[in-house]
Design an enzyme around this catalytic site. Sequence first.
Site, PDB file in Angstrom:
ATOM      1  N   LEU A  81       5.541   6.552  27.487  1.00 29.61           N
ATOM      2  CA  LEU A  81       5.894   7.967  27.352  1.00 29.61           C
ATOM      3  C   LEU A  81       5.656   8.471  25.933  1.00 29.61           C
ATOM      4  O   LEU A  81       5.867   9.642  25.639  1.00 29.61           O
ATOM      5  CB  LEU A  81       7.372   8.175  27.721  1.00 29.61           C
ATOM      6  CG  LEU A  81       7.842   7.555  29.036  1.00 29.61           C
ATOM      7  CD1 LEU A  81       9.277   7.963  29.332  1.00 29.61           C
ATOM      8  CD2 LEU A  81       6.944   7.954  30.199  1.00 29.61           C
ATOM      9  N   ALA A  82       5.238   7.576  25.041  1.00 27.37           N
ATOM     10  CA  ALA A  82       5.019   7.991  23.651  1.00 27.37           C
ATOM     11  C   ALA A  82       3.784   8.866  23.573  1.00 27.37           C
ATOM     12  O   ALA A  82       2.746   8.539  24.154  1.00 27.37           O
ATOM     13  CB  ALA A  82       4.836   6.764  22.761  1.00 27.37           C
ATOM     14  N   THR A 126      -0.793  14.003  32.829  1.00 22.22           N
ATOM     15  CA  THR A 126      -0.246  15.362  32.810  1.00 22.22           C
ATOM     16  C   THR A 126      -1.116  16.373  33.534  1.00 22.22           C
ATOM     17  O   THR A 126      -2.347  16.232  33.581  1.00 22.22           O
ATOM     18  CB  THR A 126      -0.093  15.828  31.341  1.00 22.22           C
ATOM     19  OG1 THR A 126      -0.104  17.257  31.291  1.00 22.22           O
ATOM     20  CG2 THR A 126      -1.237  15.346  30.471  1.00 22.22           C
ATOM     21  N   GLU A 128      -1.875  19.075  32.392  1.00 22.35           N
ATOM     22  CA  GLU A 128      -2.776  19.681  31.396  1.00 22.35           C
ATOM     23  C   GLU A 128      -4.215  19.210  31.608  1.00 22.35           C
ATOM     24  O   GLU A 128      -5.157  19.880  31.179  1.00 22.35           O
ATOM     25  CB  GLU A 128      -2.337  19.305  29.982  1.00 22.35           C
ATOM     26  CG  GLU A 128      -1.347  20.248  29.360  1.00 22.35           C
ATOM     27  CD  GLU A 128      -1.894  21.643  29.112  1.00 22.35           C
ATOM     28  OE1 GLU A 128      -2.927  21.781  28.449  1.00 22.35           O
ATOM     29  OE2 GLU A 128      -1.277  22.598  29.596  1.00 22.35           O
ATOM     30  N   LYS A 154      -5.398  13.055  26.780  1.00 23.11           N
ATOM     31  CA  LYS A 154      -4.662  12.530  27.938  1.00 23.11           C
ATOM     32  C   LYS A 154      -5.617  12.131  29.065  1.00 23.11           C
ATOM     33  O   LYS A 154      -5.356  11.192  29.818  1.00 23.11           O
ATOM     34  CB  LYS A 154      -3.654  13.568  28.438  1.00 23.11           C
ATOM     35  CG  LYS A 154      -2.389  13.646  27.604  1.00 23.11           C
ATOM     36  CD  LYS A 154      -1.471  12.448  27.903  1.00 23.11           C
ATOM     37  CE  LYS A 154      -0.132  12.558  27.210  1.00 23.11           C
ATOM     38  NZ  LYS A 154       0.787  11.460  27.571  1.00 23.11           N
TER      39      LYS A 154
HETATM   40  O1  G4F Z   1       6.090  24.974  27.193  1.00 21.69           O
HETATM   41  P1  G4F Z   1       4.692  24.781  26.760  1.00 21.69           P
HETATM   42  O2  G4F Z   1       4.471  24.529  25.324  1.00 21.69           O
HETATM   43  O3  G4F Z   1       4.119  23.637  27.685  1.00 21.69           O
HETATM   44  P2  G4F Z   1       2.633  23.228  28.129  1.00 21.69           P
HETATM   45  O4  G4F Z   1       1.624  23.667  27.139  1.00 21.69           O
HETATM   46  O5  G4F Z   1       2.447  23.676  29.529  1.00 21.69           O
HETATM   47  O6  G4F Z   1       2.727  21.637  28.062  1.00 21.69           O
HETATM   48  C1  G4F Z   1       3.833  20.925  28.571  1.00 21.69           C
HETATM   49  O7  G4F Z   1       3.589  20.552  29.911  1.00 21.69           O
HETATM   50  C2  G4F Z   1       2.501  19.642  30.091  1.00 21.69           C
HETATM   51  C3  G4F Z   1       2.393  19.368  31.577  1.00 21.69           C
HETATM   52  O8  G4F Z   1       1.544  20.315  32.160  1.00 21.69           O
HETATM   53  C4  G4F Z   1       2.750  18.384  29.286  1.00 21.69           C
HETATM   54  F1  G4F Z   1       1.720  17.533  29.443  1.00 21.69           F
HETATM   55  C5  G4F Z   1       2.914  18.721  27.828  1.00 21.69           C
HETATM   56  O9  G4F Z   1       3.208  17.561  27.069  1.00 21.69           O
HETATM   57  C6  G4F Z   1       4.065  19.708  27.693  1.00 21.69           C
HETATM   58  O10 G4F Z   1       5.246  19.055  28.089  1.00 21.69           O
HETATM   59  O11 G4F Z   1       3.831  26.078  27.137  1.00 21.69           O
HETATM   60  C7  G4F Z   1       3.823  26.598  28.448  1.00 21.69           C
HETATM   61  C8  G4F Z   1       3.098  27.925  28.466  1.00 21.69           C
HETATM   62  C9  G4F Z   1       1.725  27.941  27.769  1.00 21.69           C
HETATM   63  O12 G4F Z   1       0.840  28.647  28.591  1.00 21.69           O
HETATM   64  C10 G4F Z   1       1.960  28.708  26.489  1.00 21.69           C
HETATM   65  O13 G4F Z   1       0.825  29.425  26.016  1.00 21.69           O
HETATM   66  O14 G4F Z   1       3.894  28.864  27.736  1.00 21.69           O
HETATM   67  C11 G4F Z   1       3.045  29.670  26.937  1.00 21.69           C
HETATM   68  N1  G4F Z   1       3.831  30.229  25.841  1.00 21.69           N
HETATM   69  C12 G4F Z   1       4.037  31.556  25.621  1.00 21.69           C
HETATM   70  N2  G4F Z   1       4.773  31.725  24.512  1.00 21.69           N
HETATM   71  C13 G4F Z   1       4.445  29.534  24.866  1.00 21.69           C
HETATM   72  C14 G4F Z   1       5.031  30.494  24.027  1.00 21.69           C
HETATM   73  N3  G4F Z   1       4.554  28.219  24.646  1.00 21.69           N
HETATM   74  C15 G4F Z   1       5.276  27.810  23.568  1.00 21.69           C
HETATM   75  N4  G4F Z   1       5.417  26.491  23.357  1.00 21.69           N
HETATM   76  N5  G4F Z   1       5.853  28.710  22.698  1.00 21.69           N
HETATM   77  C16 G4F Z   1       5.758  30.060  22.884  1.00 21.69           C
HETATM   78  O15 G4F Z   1       6.287  30.843  22.114  1.00 21.69           O
END
Ligand code: G4F
Length: 344
Positions: A81-82, A126, A128, A154
């Site tokens: 998980l790292a 993932t 992603e 990944k």
């Molecule tokens: O919460 P996020 O940063 O997660 P993201 O990019 O989906 O990745 C997570 O899920 C993956 C599984 O699909 C994992 F592999 C990965 O390690 C991680 O756990 O962003 C989700 C969505 C994106 O589309 C981003 O552009 O939210 C959008 N977003 C909008 N505003 C934001 C923000 N994301 C973040 N982090 N911060 C914002 O202010």
Amino acid sequence: MAKTALVTGITGQDGAYLGKLLLEKGYRVVGGLRRSSVGAYTRLHELGIANDIEFAHLDLVELSNLMRSLERIKPDEIYNLAAQSFVGLSFEQPIYTADTDGLGVLRLLEALRQCAPTARFYQASTSEMFGKVQAVPQNERTPFHPRSPYGVAKLFAHWATVNYRESYGVHGTSGILFNHESPLRGREFVTRKITWSLAQLMVGRLDAVELGNLDAKRDWGYAGDYVAGMWLMLQQQQPDDYVLATGETRTIRAFVEAAARRLGLDIEWRGAGAHETGVDRQSGKTVVRVNPDYYRPAEVDLLIGDPTKAAVELGWKPKVGFDELVTLMVDADLKRARDNTNHV
Ligand code: G4F
């Protein structure tokens, strides 16, 4: 004799929940951590398991360390998980991300092949990897098209796991997990950023939440359900790939609305694009603003998973639905805000 599980990334959200599950199942749990792991033991303390885990200094960038560690720990199961798991940061640190999330997994597989060849291996893959999605919903047969250095790294790790399974008979399984959240989620991820910030706003410590792309859609489940799926995967006779997801998708905007509703706020959206704001209808106060600094160079617009194979072959089903997840997260952050505790 109790089985030994090595969990790399024990200090993260999933590491903490998985560690707890494995301890409950009677495992000896060895948690791998880097000396510089962020917020090292806070999540393990929250779950009350910090004293029940053996810790091992482990770093995926150092092959000799991995080999010595596996020889010493003698794991029956390894859960990898790292990772540098924040997609946004991977655009800033693509080479570091590739080294830990891509090559790091290859190093661990090499160490396993040489020092613990019978250990079962779980790779945290993932959704992603689907990136610019080629089919809706996405399942184990959907072609990949990653959209970030994180997704690219990944994907390398995913194929390395498949390759070691096919080439050397390693019991290597890849769990393709869609987004999974909880009160232990890091605050850099959007769901927790929202629940944490709105809770801080309720106690008057924050003015408004700044977010990026509100239109992206994610399939959000509860991390506790997903670690149960990881364990089920490694109990199978044959290694394989499995998607874990809820099969539902929602926009970031919908998550904001649901979290706000739980706090008694009623959001009305005004304006568009970078000028969009979320205003509480009752007080007229702006609680959400768009800040383009949070936009990503390439976005994953839509994720929605099809977990049928996991349901049929593993008997896995997510138990916590979207509303319950939002409630869990908001209530935990409101309590933290009222107590003024910043641990997780
Ligand atoms: O919460 P996020 O940063 O997660 P993201 O990019 O989906 O990745 C997570 O899920 C993956 C599984 O699909 C994992 F592999 C990965 O390690 C991680 O756990 O962003 C989700 C969505 C994106 O589309 C981003 O552009 O939210 C959008 N977003 C909008 N505003 C934001 C923000 N994301 C973040 N982090 N911060 C914002 O202010």
